[in-house]
Write an enzyme that holds these catalytic residues in place. Sequence first.
Site, PDB file in Angstrom:
ATOM      1  N   ASP A  31      46.925  73.069 -91.920  1.00  0.00           N
ATOM      2  CA  ASP A  31      47.543  73.854 -92.991  1.00  0.00           C
ATOM      3  C   ASP A  31      48.198  72.892 -93.987  1.00  0.00           C
ATOM      4  OD1 ASP A  31      48.736  77.071 -93.094  1.00  0.00           O
ATOM      5  OD2 ASP A  31      49.617  75.564 -94.413  1.00  0.00           O
ATOM      6  N   ASN A  88      48.213  86.856 -89.417  1.00  0.00           N
ATOM      7  CA  ASN A  88      48.836  87.796 -90.350  1.00  0.00           C
ATOM      8  C   ASN A  88      47.766  88.740 -90.883  1.00  0.00           C
ATOM      9  OD1 ASN A  88      51.445  86.616 -90.200  1.00  0.00           O
ATOM     10  ND2 ASN A  88      50.757  84.956 -91.539  1.00  0.00           N
ATOM     11  N   GLN A  95      49.872  88.244 -95.397  1.00  0.00           N
ATOM     12  CA  GLN A  95      48.576  87.550 -95.418  1.00  0.00           C
ATOM     13  C   GLN A  95      48.290  87.167 -96.865  1.00  0.00           C
ATOM     14  OE1 GLN A  95      45.196  89.755 -93.885  1.00  0.00           O
ATOM     15  NE2 GLN A  95      43.768  88.072 -94.336  1.00  0.00           N
ATOM     16  N   SER A  96      48.074  85.880 -97.106  1.00  0.00           N
ATOM     17  CA  SER A  96      47.891  85.422 -98.495  1.00  0.00           C
ATOM     18  C   SER A  96      46.455  85.002 -98.795  1.00  0.00           C
ATOM     19  CB  SER A  96      48.847  84.263 -98.790  1.00  0.00           C
ATOM     20  OG  SER A  96      48.569  83.177 -97.945  1.00  0.00           O
ATOM     21  N   HIS A 101      42.177  84.313 -90.432  1.00  0.00           N
ATOM     22  CA  HIS A 101      42.506  82.973 -89.918  1.00  0.00           C
ATOM     23  C   HIS A 101      43.619  83.086 -88.896  1.00  0.00           C
ATOM     24  CE1 HIS A 101      44.815  83.819 -93.572  1.00  0.00           C
ATOM     25  NE2 HIS A 101      45.818  83.134 -93.029  1.00  0.00           N
ATOM     26  N   HIS A 103      46.657  81.048 -87.161  1.00  0.00           N
ATOM     27  CA  HIS A 103      47.523  79.868 -87.237  1.00  0.00           C
ATOM     28  C   HIS A 103      47.788  79.402 -85.802  1.00  0.00           C
ATOM     29  CE1 HIS A 103      49.215  80.690 -91.430  1.00  0.00           C
ATOM     30  NE2 HIS A 103      48.724  81.875 -91.129  1.00  0.00           N
TER      31      HIS A 103
HETATM   32  P1  AMP Z   1      48.547  83.514 -94.403  1.00  0.00           P
HETATM   33  O1  AMP Z   1      49.882  83.653 -95.087  1.00  0.00           O
HETATM   34  O2  AMP Z   1      48.555  83.949 -92.988  1.00  0.00           O
HETATM   35  O3  AMP Z   1      47.436  84.146 -95.212  1.00  0.00           O
HETATM   36  O4  AMP Z   1      48.258  81.953 -94.333  1.00  0.00           O
HETATM   37  C1  AMP Z   1      47.563  81.239 -95.292  1.00  0.00           C
HETATM   38  C2  AMP Z   1      47.839  79.778 -95.027  1.00  0.00           C
HETATM   39  O5  AMP Z   1      46.891  79.008 -95.729  1.00  0.00           O
HETATM   40  C3  AMP Z   1      49.224  79.300 -95.477  1.00  0.00           C
HETATM   41  O6  AMP Z   1      49.951  78.835 -94.350  1.00  0.00           O
HETATM   42  C4  AMP Z   1      48.908  78.191 -96.476  1.00  0.00           C
HETATM   43  O7  AMP Z   1      49.800  77.119 -96.381  1.00  0.00           O
HETATM   44  C5  AMP Z   1      47.492  77.794 -96.074  1.00  0.00           C
HETATM   45  N1  AMP Z   1      46.686  77.206 -97.125  1.00  0.00           N
HETATM   46  C6  AMP Z   1      46.517  77.628 -98.404  1.00  0.00           C
HETATM   47  N2  AMP Z   1      45.654  76.834 -99.059  1.00  0.00           N
HETATM   48  C7  AMP Z   1      45.236  75.889 -98.172  1.00  0.00           C
HETATM   49  C8  AMP Z   1      44.343  74.791 -98.241  1.00  0.00           C
HETATM   50  N3  AMP Z   1      43.677  74.485 -99.354  1.00  0.00           N
HETATM   51  N4  AMP Z   1      44.165  74.030 -97.132  1.00  0.00           N
HETATM   52  C9  AMP Z   1      44.829  74.326 -95.994  1.00  0.00           C
HETATM   53  N5  AMP Z   1      45.682  75.352 -95.863  1.00  0.00           N
HETATM   54  C10 AMP Z   1      45.893  76.127 -96.935  1.00  0.00           C
END
Ligand code: AMP
Length: 115
Positions: A31, A88, A95-96, A101, A103
Amino acid sequence: MTEATIFDKILHGEIPAQIVFEDDSVLAFRDVHPQAPTHVLVIPKKKLARFSELATAPVADVAAFFSSIAKVANHLGLEKNGYRVVINNGRDAQQSVEYIHAHILGGRALSWPPG
Ligand code: AMP
């Protein structure tokens, strides 16, 4: 067909990532904003947007995803002291990225409950 996310681009080698594990069913990479000394994301190569879609996914795909998450954690040497797996799903869970995915968080004592 859903819109390509940043994780689609990592999977297809279009943007760089620190890949730590890959097999037939998953890709795992670090991450970019680590929340623990070890913070790795695991994505299935067969794309789903959200955890909730596992409800209708082929059971073999679900099994392969979960088995690979454990494999990645073992590969990272986390099994002795323990680790947390977080997925998430949707807005309230923040979830972003709309590509399922998991973690994997480890390398320190993690508090409970999560925020
Ligand atoms: P979520 O909030 O569960 O959707 O987690 C998305 C995760 O993706 C976050 O912890 C971000 O830090 C991570 N993230 C976003 N862009 C990248 C990237 N290019 N490489 C690795 N991790 C990323």
